[in-house]
Design an enzyme around this catalytic site. Sequence first.
Site, short mmCIF file in Angstrom:
data_model
loop_
_atom_site.label_atom_id
_atom_site.label_comp_id
_atom_site.label_asym_id
_atom_site.label_seq_id
_atom_site.Cartn_x
_atom_site.Cartn_y
_atom_site.Cartn_z
N LYS A 122 27.56 -32.89 41.27
CA LYS A 122 28.46 -33.38 40.21
C LYS A 122 29.06 -32.28 39.61
O LYS A 122 30.18 -32.06 39.52
CB LYS A 122 27.87 -34.53 39.69
CG LYS A 122 27.73 -35.90 40.04
CD LYS A 122 27.35 -36.77 38.88
CE LYS A 122 26.16 -36.51 38.47
NZ LYS A 122 25.07 -36.77 39.28
N THR A 123 28.13 -31.48 39.10
CA THR A 123 28.34 -30.14 38.30
C THR A 123 29.33 -29.07 39.07
O THR A 123 30.15 -28.65 38.37
CB THR A 123 27.13 -29.52 37.52
OG1 THR A 123 26.67 -30.78 36.74
CG2 THR A 123 27.57 -28.44 36.75
N GLU A 166 32.26 -35.59 34.73
CA GLU A 166 31.34 -35.90 35.31
C GLU A 166 31.34 -37.40 34.98
O GLU A 166 31.32 -37.75 34.06
CB GLU A 166 30.03 -35.19 35.37
CG GLU A 166 30.23 -33.62 35.91
CD GLU A 166 28.64 -32.75 35.72
OE1 GLU A 166 27.85 -33.70 35.93
OE2 GLU A 166 29.01 -31.84 35.54
#
Length: 476
Positions: A122-123, A166
């Site tokens: 995600k990051t 996110e």
Amino acid sequence: MYQIDFKHPVSVYFIGIGGISMSGLAELLLDAGFSVSGSDWKSSPITQALEQKGIRIFYGEDASHITEDIDCAVLTSAVHEDNLEFAALRQRGIPCLSRAQLLGQIMKNYRLPIAVSGTHGKTTTTSMLSEILLKADTDPTLSIGGILKSIGGNVRVGKSDYFLTEACEYTNSFLSFFPRIALILNVEEDHLDFFKDLEDIRHSFRRFAQLLPRDGALIISGDIDRWQELTEGLSCRIITYGHDSSCDYYARDIVHDKQGHVSFLLHSPDTELSDTGRNSSGTGNEPRSPQRVFLQIPGDHNVHNALAAIAAADLLGISREDTLRALKEFHGTDRRFEYKGTVNGVTIIDDYAHHPTEITATLQAAQNYPHKTLWCMFQPHTYSRTRAFMEQFAQALTLADRVVLTDIYAAREKDTLGVSSQDLQAAVRKLGTECEYFPTFEEAEKFLLTNCINGDLLITMGAGDVVKIGESLLAK
């Protein structure tokens, strides 16, 4: 539920304000004119930065921190009934929101809210897409789960309709969101202290996908097992990406250079006839030849992340030129295969990997990085995750030549499960890989200083504070 009104800013108190996500939300509210304060257990670079911006922060847990002028409080999932400040909030009748509920309310203020979800990646994917949006001068508002060097933090407040964040599945947090565009990168077993099993996790991601409006879009990995079950019956647009040529976006001819950096040929809906013999553009425009995408970060998993970011950029109408230039200039975020320095000829990399799949991806990427011996200094994260994935952790760690373990980082948990890093050490050794365990960072540092030699590669790995070991070695 209490509703934040951005036209009428109030006083908001954050319990756990030093967390990467909470701190970003605090900054967003501060920029919007809210009065912001909060508490955390101890001072950190994040809390110090917030204080420099004018946010008052208390350290420790004390009911006296909760004053009458607070209109609303924001809590993390780590705050429980026995928290003294939470009890004081309830006693005073001050309304509370979870971190996810606040983030969801913030999203409502933007015409193009974009949420990046998935068990892993995600990051990095959010950071890649952030760089693309910045390169295209879209003036986005960004909320990232890591420090992005180009914005000097994890949050950026813009003035456009773009809001990118996110979306974490833990405790079903992302079900409080209101995305118009959503990405699902992968769906695997994790957070088994909350979810029952993989099917329970899949059900949560299915509910997340159902949040999308009819005029929205879901970008989903075609590598997810039975991904069609997550999208069946959705009224929004579905875009796929992955390793298979049946996906709308896929990669071919993946190449690693001498520094481990990866590049690939991009096949997309506007690409000329693919190896399936189809032209899927359907636009009437002349199809283009596959383009080579260059990344300044290692790992085949980042090819997957880049495909997702490219699909989102295309959906938003961003020029491919801006997209490819942004990806080529992207050097990663903090704690994602981050080069920390060299000491006595030993290269030190730090990585946030704390799940077997993430460890496997990171160590596979490291094998393409110049080195003699590959060392992994691993700090397991939470007792429940360590117990649930003991054998998978051991198998993943064997991708390193030598492994060093420190004690489990408890995070939100207490040591009640009877599992330890020594159990993991035994499992790694059973598979034939050298593995040492040290109960303190000082002992681990002393061992590494003695045994790592010129030309070796040391990766400090985990979601806790293991990064301190590499930083301490570099300071010696």
